[in-house]
Design a protein around this motif. Sequence first.
Motif, PDB file in Angstrom:
ATOM      1  N   ASN A  81       0.809  -1.221   0.000  1.00 36.99           N
ATOM      2  CA  ASN A  81       0.000   0.000   0.000  1.00 36.99           C
ATOM      3  C   ASN A  81       0.841   1.268   0.000  1.00 36.99           C
ATOM      4  OD1 ASN A  81      -1.710  -2.085   2.038  1.00 36.99           O
ATOM      5  ND2 ASN A  81      -2.874  -1.130   0.388  1.00 36.99           N
ATOM      6  N   ILE A  82       2.171   1.137   0.091  1.00 36.75           N
ATOM      7  CA  ILE A  82       3.046   2.311   0.087  1.00 36.75           C
ATOM      8  C   ILE A  82       3.187   2.839  -1.336  1.00 36.75           C
ATOM      9  CG2 ILE A  82       5.362   3.166   0.591  1.00 36.75           C
ATOM     10  CD1 ILE A  82       5.605   0.903   2.656  1.00 36.75           C
ATOM     11  N   ARG A  83       3.012   4.129  -1.505  1.00 40.07           N
ATOM     12  CA  ARG A  83       3.139   4.747  -2.829  1.00 40.07           C
ATOM     13  C   ARG A  83       4.566   5.255  -3.030  1.00 40.07           C
ATOM     14  NH1 ARG A  83      -2.500   8.253  -3.385  1.00 40.07           N
ATOM     15  NH2 ARG A  83      -3.915   6.526  -2.850  1.00 40.07           N
ATOM     16  N   TYR A  84       5.046   5.089  -4.244  1.00 35.19           N
ATOM     17  CA  TYR A  84       6.432   5.458  -4.566  1.00 35.19           C
ATOM     18  C   TYR A  84       6.423   6.645  -5.514  1.00 35.19           C
ATOM     19  CZ  TYR A  84      11.220   4.927  -6.334  1.00 35.19           C
ATOM     20  OH  TYR A  84      12.524   5.134  -6.695  1.00 35.19           O
ATOM     21  N   TYR A  85       7.099   7.724  -5.101  1.00 37.83           N
ATOM     22  CA  TYR A  85       7.192   8.928  -5.923  1.00 37.83           C
ATOM     23  C   TYR A  85       8.624   9.463  -5.905  1.00 37.83           C
ATOM     24  CZ  TYR A  85       2.061   9.419  -5.884  1.00 37.83           C
ATOM     25  OH  TYR A  85       0.719   9.215  -6.037  1.00 37.83           O
ATOM     26  N   PRO A  86       8.998  10.218  -6.934  1.00 36.32           N
ATOM     27  CA  PRO A  86      10.242  10.986  -6.827  1.00 36.32           C
ATOM     28  C   PRO A  86      10.137  11.912  -5.624  1.00 36.32           C
ATOM     29  CG  PRO A  86       9.420  10.994  -9.085  1.00 36.32           C
ATOM     30  CD  PRO A  86       8.339  10.398  -8.239  1.00 36.32           C
ATOM     31  N   TRP A  87      11.281  12.243  -5.021  1.00 37.79           N
ATOM     32  CA  TRP A  87      11.274  12.994  -3.773  1.00 37.79           C
ATOM     33  C   TRP A  87      10.473  14.286  -3.854  1.00 37.79           C
ATOM     34  CZ3 TRP A  87      11.614  12.820   1.175  1.00 37.79           C
ATOM     35  CH2 TRP A  87      11.778  14.009   1.893  1.00 37.79           C
ATOM     36  N   VAL A  88      10.676  15.087  -4.900  1.00 36.01           N
ATOM     37  CA  VAL A  88      10.018  16.391  -4.994  1.00 36.01           C
ATOM     38  C   VAL A  88       8.503  16.232  -5.003  1.00 36.01           C
ATOM     39  CG1 VAL A  88       9.701  18.453  -6.404  1.00 36.01           C
ATOM     40  CG2 VAL A  88      11.970  17.466  -6.157  1.00 36.01           C
ATOM     41  N   ARG A  89       7.999  15.272  -5.778  1.00 35.10           N
ATOM     42  CA  ARG A  89       6.554  15.041  -5.848  1.00 35.10           C
ATOM     43  C   ARG A  89       6.010  14.575  -4.498  1.00 35.10           C
ATOM     44  NH1 ARG A  89       1.620  16.377  -7.024  1.00 35.10           N
ATOM     45  NH2 ARG A  89       0.246  14.664  -7.616  1.00 35.10           N
ATOM     46  N   GLY A  90       6.701  13.639  -3.864  1.00 33.96           N
ATOM     47  CA  GLY A  90       6.264  13.151  -2.565  1.00 33.96           C
ATOM     48  C   GLY A  90       6.260  14.247  -1.515  1.00 33.96           C
ATOM     49  N   TYR A  91       7.282  15.079  -1.543  1.00 38.58           N
ATOM     50  CA  TYR A  91       7.396  16.180  -0.580  1.00 38.58           C
ATOM     51  C   TYR A  91       6.249  17.170  -0.764  1.00 38.58           C
ATOM     52  CZ  TYR A  91       9.820  19.664   2.312  1.00 38.58           C
ATOM     53  OH  TYR A  91      10.166  20.560   3.299  1.00 38.58           O
ATOM     54  N   GLU A  92       5.921  17.484  -2.006  1.00 40.83           N
ATOM     55  CA  GLU A  92       4.824  18.411  -2.277  1.00 40.83           C
ATOM     56  C   GLU A  92       3.491  17.840  -1.816  1.00 40.83           C
ATOM     57  OE1 GLU A  92       5.236  19.014  -6.450  1.00 40.83           O
ATOM     58  OE2 GLU A  92       6.753  20.603  -6.240  1.00 40.83           O
ATOM     59  N   LEU A  93       3.284  16.544  -2.020  1.00 42.49           N
ATOM     60  CA  LEU A  93       2.047  15.909  -1.572  1.00 42.49           C
ATOM     61  C   LEU A  93       1.937  15.915  -0.051  1.00 42.49           C
ATOM     62  CD1 LEU A  93       1.855  12.830  -3.986  1.00 42.49           C
ATOM     63  CD2 LEU A  93       0.267  14.768  -3.907  1.00 42.49           C
ATOM     64  N   ALA A  94       3.044  15.637   0.624  1.00 39.28           N
ATOM     65  CA  ALA A  94       3.034  15.623   2.085  1.00 39.28           C
ATOM     66  C   ALA A  94       2.752  17.015   2.649  1.00 39.28           C
ATOM     67  CB  ALA A  94       4.356  15.089   2.615  1.00 39.28           C
ATOM     68  N   LEU A  95       3.172  18.042   1.962  1.00 39.79           N
ATOM     69  CA  LEU A  95       2.914  19.410   2.406  1.00 39.79           C
ATOM     70  C   LEU A  95       1.465  19.824   2.169  1.00 39.79           C
ATOM     71  CD1 LEU A  95       6.067  21.402   1.213  1.00 39.79           C
ATOM     72  CD2 LEU A  95       5.346  21.049   3.579  1.00 39.79           C
ATOM     73  N   SER A  96       0.835  19.289   1.120  1.00 39.01           N
ATOM     74  CA  SER A  96      -0.470  19.803   0.695  1.00 39.01           C
ATOM     75  C   SER A  96      -1.659  18.898   0.998  1.00 39.01           C
ATOM     76  CB  SER A  96      -0.432  20.078  -0.824  1.00 39.01           C
ATOM     77  OG  SER A  96      -0.192  18.866  -1.542  1.00 39.01           O
ATOM     78  N   GLN A  97      -1.440  17.599   1.219  1.00 42.33           N
ATOM     79  CA  GLN A  97      -2.556  16.671   1.348  1.00 42.33           C
ATOM     80  C   GLN A  97      -2.682  16.120   2.769  1.00 42.33           C
ATOM     81  OE1 GLN A  97      -4.720  16.079  -1.211  1.00 42.33           O
ATOM     82  NE2 GLN A  97      -3.527  17.586  -2.352  1.00 42.33           N
ATOM     83  N   PRO A  98      -3.802  16.419   3.462  1.00 38.80           N
ATOM     84  CA  PRO A  98      -4.009  15.837   4.794  1.00 38.80           C
ATOM     85  C   PRO A  98      -3.964  14.306   4.743  1.00 38.80           C
ATOM     86  CG  PRO A  98      -5.582  17.604   4.399  1.00 38.80           C
ATOM     87  CD  PRO A  98      -4.879  17.354   3.092  1.00 38.80           C
TER      88      PRO A  98
END
Length: 262
Positions: A81-98
């Motif tokens: 269930n873990i999603r894999y993203y490039p760092w920049v994309r993952g970081y942006e999602l963590a900042l913006s998505q509850p």
Amino acid sequence: MAYGNVIKKRLLATLSLLLGCAFAILPLSADTLPSSLASLTFITEEYPPYNYRDGGQMVGTSVNLLEDMLAHAETQLDRSNIRYYPWVRGYELALSQPNTVLFSTTRTPAREAQFHWVGPIAQDQVVLLARRNTPLHIRSLDAAIEQGLSVAVIREDIGAQALVEAGYPEALIRPAMDNRSALHMLLHERVDLWAYSADVAKWIAEQEGYSKDIVTPLYTLSESYLYFAINLGTDPQLVAELQHAFDSVTSFSAATQVGSDG
């Protein structure tokens, strides 16, 4: 008599209702709370040995830890269930998505107020790396600036942030798409240095077919800890539950290790 029995029954019913309400509002311990961690989205990147893909599956010490935490919390989630993203994309999602959890993330003063934090997972060292047999010598960032040394970084990565916070000239900072791209920029002499984790850089070098000693650390930028970084819009109860799962799993692991050593 009949009327008295009716009164007694009503009093007993009322007392039962009041007791039920009282128990319902009592705070539950973290051990008795029903797990709601399944509502969280877990995101990671390639950062071995902590988290990376191997044969299409997420592996690494942080992945193993998270899977143990999810099992302890009695969720149906696992590493699949873990999603894999490039760092920049993952970081942006963590900042913006509850309800988004990014790992493994370096906890720094600049990032402190941007996330909730669960951990620590491990200690990590970020350095300035050069090509093997380099004639360069760096005793400070000022010395690197004086020499006009260009540095490959990954945007929003701790190496990039450390350089910016230290006032390293923007003209000398060269963003790379990912860690493999940064490695090739260094080895093909498109930059003088690479700001990244020493251990991870050596692992990436081996994966790309080089000796791990093809890169050498010259200067330490930071020594800090890796955490699970959680979006600020996430329910604090979920954060507390995740920390409880972490504490329970790591305490058990530590106790097991002590037992095996003794």
